[in-house]
Design a protein around this motif. Structure first.
Motif, PDB file in Angstrom:
ATOM      1  N   ARG A 136       0.832  -1.212   0.000  1.00  0.00           N
ATOM      2  CA  ARG A 136       0.000   0.000   0.000  1.00  0.00           C
ATOM      3  C   ARG A 136       0.861   1.254   0.000  1.00  0.00           C
ATOM      4  NH1 ARG A 136      -1.465   2.580   4.321  1.00  0.00           N
ATOM      5  NH2 ARG A 136      -1.303   0.761   5.714  1.00  0.00           N
ATOM      6  N   GLU A 137       1.894   1.251   0.812  1.00  0.00           N
ATOM      7  CA  GLU A 137       2.767   2.420   0.886  1.00  0.00           C
ATOM      8  C   GLU A 137       3.538   2.622  -0.419  1.00  0.00           C
ATOM      9  OE1 GLU A 137       5.088   1.646   4.348  1.00  0.00           O
ATOM     10  OE2 GLU A 137       3.582   2.489   5.719  1.00  0.00           O
ATOM     11  N   ALA A 138       3.948   1.523  -1.032  1.00  0.00           N
ATOM     12  CA  ALA A 138       4.649   1.618  -2.325  1.00  0.00           C
ATOM     13  C   ALA A 138       3.722   2.182  -3.397  1.00  0.00           C
ATOM     14  CB  ALA A 138       5.170   0.243  -2.743  1.00  0.00           C
ATOM     15  N   ARG A 139       2.496   1.743  -3.342  1.00  0.00           N
ATOM     16  CA  ARG A 139       1.503   2.250  -4.300  1.00  0.00           C
ATOM     17  C   ARG A 139       1.253   3.744  -4.088  1.00  0.00           C
ATOM     18  NH1 ARG A 139      -2.620   0.582  -7.572  1.00  0.00           N
ATOM     19  NH2 ARG A 139      -4.415   1.989  -7.637  1.00  0.00           N
ATOM     20  N   ASP A 140       1.149   4.155  -2.829  1.00  0.00           N
ATOM     21  CA  ASP A 140       0.937   5.575  -2.529  1.00  0.00           C
ATOM     22  C   ASP A 140       2.109   6.414  -3.041  1.00  0.00           C
ATOM     23  OD1 ASP A 140      -1.457   4.984  -1.319  1.00  0.00           O
ATOM     24  OD2 ASP A 140      -0.664   5.030   0.731  1.00  0.00           O
ATOM     25  N   ARG A 141       3.333   5.912  -2.870  1.00  0.00           N
ATOM     26  CA  ARG A 141       4.505   6.640  -3.365  1.00  0.00           C
ATOM     27  C   ARG A 141       4.480   6.753  -4.883  1.00  0.00           C
ATOM     28  NH1 ARG A 141       7.069   3.539   0.685  1.00  0.00           N
ATOM     29  NH2 ARG A 141       7.778   2.025  -0.869  1.00  0.00           N
ATOM     30  N   LYS A 142       4.085   5.666  -5.539  1.00  0.00           N
ATOM     31  CA  LYS A 142       4.039   5.682  -7.009  1.00  0.00           C
ATOM     32  C   LYS A 142       3.001   6.679  -7.507  1.00  0.00           C
ATOM     33  CE  LYS A 142       3.731   2.641 -11.030  1.00  0.00           C
ATOM     34  NZ  LYS A 142       3.529   1.252 -11.514  1.00  0.00           N
ATOM     35  N   ARG A 143       1.869   6.752  -6.830  1.00  0.00           N
ATOM     36  CA  ARG A 143       0.832   7.716  -7.239  1.00  0.00           C
ATOM     37  C   ARG A 143       1.317   9.143  -7.076  1.00  0.00           C
ATOM     38  NH1 ARG A 143      -4.216   8.435  -5.720  1.00  0.00           N
ATOM     39  NH2 ARG A 143      -5.212   8.196  -7.736  1.00  0.00           N
ATOM     40  N   LEU A 144       2.089   9.393  -6.022  1.00  0.00           N
ATOM     41  CA  LEU A 144       2.635  10.732  -5.819  1.00  0.00           C
ATOM     42  C   LEU A 144       3.625  11.088  -6.925  1.00  0.00           C
ATOM     43  CD1 LEU A 144       3.228  10.822  -1.944  1.00  0.00           C
ATOM     44  CD2 LEU A 144       1.571  12.181  -3.249  1.00  0.00           C
ATOM     45  N   GLU A 145       4.344  10.096  -7.403  1.00  0.00           N
ATOM     46  CA  GLU A 145       5.356  10.328  -8.425  1.00  0.00           C
ATOM     47  C   GLU A 145       4.761  10.455  -9.826  1.00  0.00           C
ATOM     48  OE1 GLU A 145       7.927   7.006  -8.010  1.00  0.00           O
ATOM     49  OE2 GLU A 145       8.750   7.630  -6.067  1.00  0.00           O
ATOM     50  N   THR A 146       3.788   9.596 -10.138  1.00  0.00           N
ATOM     51  CA  THR A 146       3.291   9.504 -11.525  1.00  0.00           C
ATOM     52  C   THR A 146       1.868  10.014 -11.721  1.00  0.00           C
ATOM     53  OG1 THR A 146       2.422   7.253 -11.245  1.00  0.00           O
ATOM     54  CG2 THR A 146       4.740   7.476 -11.852  1.00  0.00           C
ATOM     55  N   GLY A 147       1.136  10.215 -10.621  1.00  0.00           N
ATOM     56  CA  GLY A 147      -0.267  10.584 -10.757  1.00  0.00           C
ATOM     57  C   GLY A 147      -1.144   9.346 -10.770  1.00  0.00           C
ATOM     58  N   PRO A 148      -2.385   9.471 -11.233  1.00  0.00           N
ATOM     59  CA  PRO A 148      -3.326   8.351 -11.228  1.00  0.00           C
ATOM     60  C   PRO A 148      -2.754   7.107 -11.915  1.00  0.00           C
ATOM     61  CG  PRO A 148      -4.445  10.375 -11.822  1.00  0.00           C
ATOM     62  CD  PRO A 148      -2.982  10.697 -11.787  1.00  0.00           C
ATOM     63  N   LEU A 149      -3.111   5.947 -11.383  1.00  0.00           N
ATOM     64  CA  LEU A 149      -2.590   4.681 -11.887  1.00  0.00           C
ATOM     65  C   LEU A 149      -3.658   3.941 -12.700  1.00  0.00           C
ATOM     66  CD1 LEU A 149      -0.765   3.475  -8.644  1.00  0.00           C
ATOM     67  CD2 LEU A 149       0.216   4.667 -10.633  1.00  0.00           C
ATOM     68  N   PRO A 150      -3.242   3.088 -13.632  1.00  0.00           N
ATOM     69  CA  PRO A 150      -4.206   2.368 -14.478  1.00  0.00           C
ATOM     70  C   PRO A 150      -5.207   1.521 -13.702  1.00  0.00           C
ATOM     71  CG  PRO A 150      -1.993   2.184 -15.382  1.00  0.00           C
ATOM     72  CD  PRO A 150      -1.854   2.803 -14.033  1.00  0.00           C
ATOM     73  N   ASP A 151      -4.792   1.023 -12.520  1.00  0.00           N
ATOM     74  CA  ASP A 151      -5.699   0.157 -11.775  1.00  0.00           C
ATOM     75  C   ASP A 151      -6.412   0.887 -10.633  1.00  0.00           C
ATOM     76  OD1 ASP A 151      -3.413   0.484 -10.301  1.00  0.00           O
ATOM     77  OD2 ASP A 151      -3.284  -1.606  -9.645  1.00  0.00           O
ATOM     78  N   ASP A 152      -6.423   2.223 -10.680  1.00  0.00           N
ATOM     79  CA  ASP A 152      -7.248   2.982  -9.747  1.00  0.00           C
ATOM     80  C   ASP A 152      -8.721   2.708 -10.019  1.00  0.00           C
ATOM     81  OD1 ASP A 152      -5.102   4.187  -8.524  1.00  0.00           O
ATOM     82  OD2 ASP A 152      -5.245   6.060  -9.671  1.00  0.00           O
ATOM     83  N   LEU A 153      -9.519   2.625  -8.964  1.00  0.00           N
ATOM     84  CA  LEU A 153     -10.953   2.451  -9.120  1.00  0.00           C
ATOM     85  C   LEU A 153     -11.631   3.809  -9.319  1.00  0.00           C
ATOM     86  CD1 LEU A 153     -11.774  -0.229  -6.396  1.00  0.00           C
ATOM     87  CD2 LEU A 153     -11.845  -0.540  -8.867  1.00  0.00           C
ATOM     88  N   ILE A 154     -12.638   3.831 -10.177  1.00  0.00           N
ATOM     89  CA  ILE A 154     -13.448   5.027 -10.382  1.00  0.00           C
ATOM     90  C   ILE A 154     -14.910   4.660 -10.143  1.00  0.00           C
ATOM     91  CG2 ILE A 154     -14.221   6.770 -12.034  1.00  0.00           C
ATOM     92  CD1 ILE A 154     -11.498   6.628 -13.347  1.00  0.00           C
ATOM     93  N   GLU A 155     -15.510   5.316  -9.206  1.00  0.00           N
ATOM     94  CA  GLU A 155     -16.927   5.083  -8.904  1.00  0.00           C
ATOM     95  C   GLU A 155     -17.783   5.707 -10.007  1.00  0.00           C
ATOM     96  OE1 GLU A 155     -19.770   3.424  -6.273  1.00  0.00           O
ATOM     97  OE2 GLU A 155     -17.617   3.533  -5.902  1.00  0.00           O
ATOM     98  N   MET A 156     -18.752   4.951 -10.513  1.00  0.00           N
ATOM     99  CA  MET A 156     -19.623   5.458 -11.563  1.00  0.00           C
ATOM    100  C   MET A 156     -21.064   5.066 -11.256  1.00  0.00           C
ATOM    101  SD  MET A 156     -19.285   5.152 -15.701  1.00  0.00           S
ATOM    102  CE  MET A 156     -19.591   3.416 -15.879  1.00  0.00           C
ATOM    103  N   ILE A 157     -21.956   6.043 -11.260  1.00  0.00           N
ATOM    104  CA  ILE A 157     -23.363   5.800 -10.944  1.00  0.00           C
ATOM    105  C   ILE A 157     -24.233   6.334 -12.067  1.00  0.00           C
ATOM    106  CG2 ILE A 157     -25.258   6.334  -9.364  1.00  0.00           C
ATOM    107  CD1 ILE A 157     -23.223   6.342  -7.102  1.00  0.00           C
ATOM    108  N   LEU A 158     -25.117   5.492 -12.555  1.00  0.00           N
ATOM    109  CA  LEU A 158     -26.087   5.860 -13.582  1.00  0.00           C
ATOM    110  C   LEU A 158     -27.462   5.948 -12.936  1.00  0.00           C
ATOM    111  CD1 LEU A 158     -26.979   6.263 -16.569  1.00  0.00           C
ATOM    112  CD2 LEU A 158     -27.202   3.764 -16.704  1.00  0.00           C
ATOM    113  N   PHE A 159     -28.056   7.141 -12.947  1.00  0.00           N
ATOM    114  CA  PHE A 159     -29.400   7.353 -12.408  1.00  0.00           C
ATOM    115  C   PHE A 159     -30.394   7.473 -13.554  1.00  0.00           C
ATOM    116  CE2 PHE A 159     -32.651  10.664 -11.778  1.00  0.00           C
ATOM    117  CZ  PHE A 159     -33.466   9.997 -10.870  1.00  0.00           C
ATOM    118  N   VAL A 160     -31.527   6.774 -13.439  1.00  0.00           N
ATOM    119  CA  VAL A 160     -32.573   6.796 -14.462  1.00  0.00           C
ATOM    120  C   VAL A 160     -33.881   7.222 -13.806  1.00  0.00           C
ATOM    121  CG1 VAL A 160     -33.762   5.494 -16.263  1.00  0.00           C
ATOM    122  CG2 VAL A 160     -31.415   4.873 -15.624  1.00  0.00           C
TER     123      VAL A 160
END
Length: 208
Positions: free
Chosen positions: A120-144
């Protein structure tokens, strides 16, 4: 058709037609390839509604697709954003680095193995260095809004929601596929020329 997959759960969006200055969409939440919504209770009482695909959510937007600019903004800025269709009332909202129900967790970590902490800490460091990562989760909600359903004569402000949690790289692929399809759709339906004819002057190519 562009499809966002989460195992057997998926979201499919199709640009159906361009008519009288409006881009029409068919939108399907699916389970194992089958529409989740019961077509028998969807609104089909006139030509506008009857054109929808089987089990599809019907929506339209004036002049150009607005789903693509939404996806691009979220992927590039990594900030929450949303789109609400001009008609009828559906909303697609995306929340990078956030998770439903958008409140602090009520559970707490009792124990975390050393190797998990290190990862987890290694991942946090990588995000600080490179920005968002390919395997970051994005919440998406579709309302109808229930206005999509037979017998609903007006917007309710209430309805059904579908929740998706794609990885960033999955959302990027969905955007790329949908964009490629929309480029072809614009050519097929002569969207640029018809919009310029309506406005009476040349228009810049849309940002999407």
């Amino acid at each position: 058709m562009a499809t966002l997959h989460e195992g057997d759960f998926s979201l499919e969006i199709r640009h159906r037609e361009f008519e009288h200055g409006w881009v029409y969409y068919d939108i399907w939440p699916r389970w194992r390839g089958e529409p989740i919504l019961n077509d028998a209770i969807l609104k089909r009482h006139n030509t506008h509604w009857a054109k929808r695909g089987v089990g599809a959510i019907n929506a339209c937007e004036y002049r150009e697709c607005e789903v693509l600019p939404l996806l691009r903004r979220v992927l590039e800025a990594n900030q929450p954003d949303y789109w609400t269709a001009t008609d009828p009332d559906i909303t697609l909202a995306l929340y990078p680095d956030r998770g439903f129900p958008f409140l602090p967790p009520k559970s707490r970590v009792v124990y975390e193995a050393p190797h998990i902490i290190a990862e987890r800490e290694a991942r946090d460091r990588k995000r600080l260095e490179t920005g968002p990562l390919p395997d970051d989760l994005i919440e998406m909600i579709l309302f109808v809004d229930v206005y999509n359903f037979s017998g609903a004569g007006a917007y309710y402000g209430s309805g059904t929601c579908f929740r998706f949690t794609p990885l960033r790289e999955e959302l990027q692929k969905f955007y790329d596929d949908l964009r490629a399809e929309y480029v072809l759709f614009r050519e097929t339906w002569n969207v640029q020329a018809l919009n310029e004819e309506e406005y009476g002057e040349p228009l810049e190519e849309p940002w999407f």
